[in-house]
Write a protein that holds these residues in place. Sequence first.
Motif, mmCIF file in Angstrom:
data_model
loop_
_atom_site.group_PDB
_atom_site.id
_atom_site.type_symbol
_atom_site.label_atom_id
_atom_site.label_comp_id
_atom_site.label_asym_id
_atom_site.label_seq_id
_atom_site.Cartn_x
_atom_site.Cartn_y
_atom_site.Cartn_z
ATOM 1 N N PRO A 76 0.816 -1.230 0.000
ATOM 2 C CA PRO A 76 0.000 0.000 0.000
ATOM 3 C C PRO A 76 0.844 1.272 0.000
ATOM 4 C CG PRO A 76 -0.117 -1.066 2.144
ATOM 5 C CD PRO A 76 0.686 -1.971 1.255
ATOM 6 N N LYS A 77 0.356 2.269 -0.703
ATOM 7 C CA LYS A 77 0.951 3.594 -0.650
ATOM 8 C C LYS A 77 0.405 4.255 0.618
ATOM 9 C CE LYS A 77 2.834 3.198 -4.687
ATOM 10 N NZ LYS A 77 4.249 2.965 -4.827
ATOM 11 N N VAL A 78 1.288 4.793 1.445
ATOM 12 C CA VAL A 78 0.867 5.403 2.706
ATOM 13 C C VAL A 78 1.119 6.898 2.657
ATOM 14 C CG1 VAL A 78 1.199 5.479 5.204
ATOM 15 C CG2 VAL A 78 1.320 3.284 3.992
ATOM 16 N N VAL A 79 0.049 7.662 2.884
ATOM 17 C CA VAL A 79 0.131 9.117 2.943
ATOM 18 C C VAL A 79 -0.205 9.541 4.364
ATOM 19 C CG1 VAL A 79 -0.778 11.289 2.065
ATOM 20 C CG2 VAL A 79 -0.540 9.339 0.516
ATOM 21 N N PHE A 80 0.795 10.074 5.073
ATOM 22 C CA PHE A 80 0.531 10.614 6.403
ATOM 23 C C PHE A 80 -0.294 11.877 6.252
ATOM 24 C CE2 PHE A 80 3.534 8.025 8.848
ATOM 25 C CZ PHE A 80 2.889 8.000 10.072
ATOM 26 N N CYS A 81 -1.296 12.020 7.083
ATOM 27 C CA CYS A 81 -2.226 13.146 7.035
ATOM 28 C C CYS A 81 -2.319 13.688 8.456
ATOM 29 C CB CYS A 81 -3.571 12.622 6.548
ATOM 30 S SG CYS A 81 -4.887 13.797 6.666
ATOM 31 N N THR A 82 -1.636 14.794 8.739
ATOM 32 C CA THR A 82 -1.510 15.217 10.120
ATOM 33 C C THR A 82 -1.277 16.711 10.266
ATOM 34 O OG1 THR A 82 -0.255 14.768 12.156
ATOM 35 C CG2 THR A 82 0.967 14.699 10.088
ATOM 36 N N THR A 83 -1.342 17.177 11.496
ATOM 37 C CA THR A 83 -1.043 18.578 11.807
ATOM 38 C C THR A 83 0.431 18.765 12.152
ATOM 39 O OG1 THR A 83 -1.654 18.235 14.117
ATOM 40 C CG2 THR A 83 -3.368 19.080 12.633
ATOM 41 N N GLU A 84 1.154 17.664 12.316
ATOM 42 C CA GLU A 84 2.589 17.741 12.633
ATOM 43 C C GLU A 84 3.337 18.191 11.381
ATOM 44 O OE1 GLU A 84 3.514 17.412 15.616
ATOM 45 O OE2 GLU A 84 1.904 16.261 16.539
#
Length: 121
Positions: A76-84
């Motif tokens: 899987p392609k993983v895209v971090f989605c965060t406020t950091e």
Amino acid sequence: MKTCLIVDDSRVIRKVSRHLLEGMGFSVDEAGDGSEALERCAAAMPDVILLDWNMPVMSGIEFIRVLRQRSDGQRPKVVFCTTENDVVHIRSAIEAGANEYVMKPFDRETLQVKLQLVGAV
């Protein structure tokens, strides 16, 4: 149809993300934390994972480290989605196996660009 697992402890973020991703033609599943996400991946590995950093039970960084150790965990392609947004967090995410990084809040165009960058759309 491509599949996406949204992993976020915020029901609102999951709902908004689901709407955006379904509009791009994805079949979407959801998990409220990293542990639940691992269960979903064991049942059916998604093509893409939209992953929050800060969650109870198991954080995003803990999840991706476990995921990438699985025999099918590189798929899987993983895209971090965060406020950091500091360089240390971004570097840690990439070193742990994230393919891309997107800042909250994001819109359809931003998410679509990130998914194009990782070859998911």
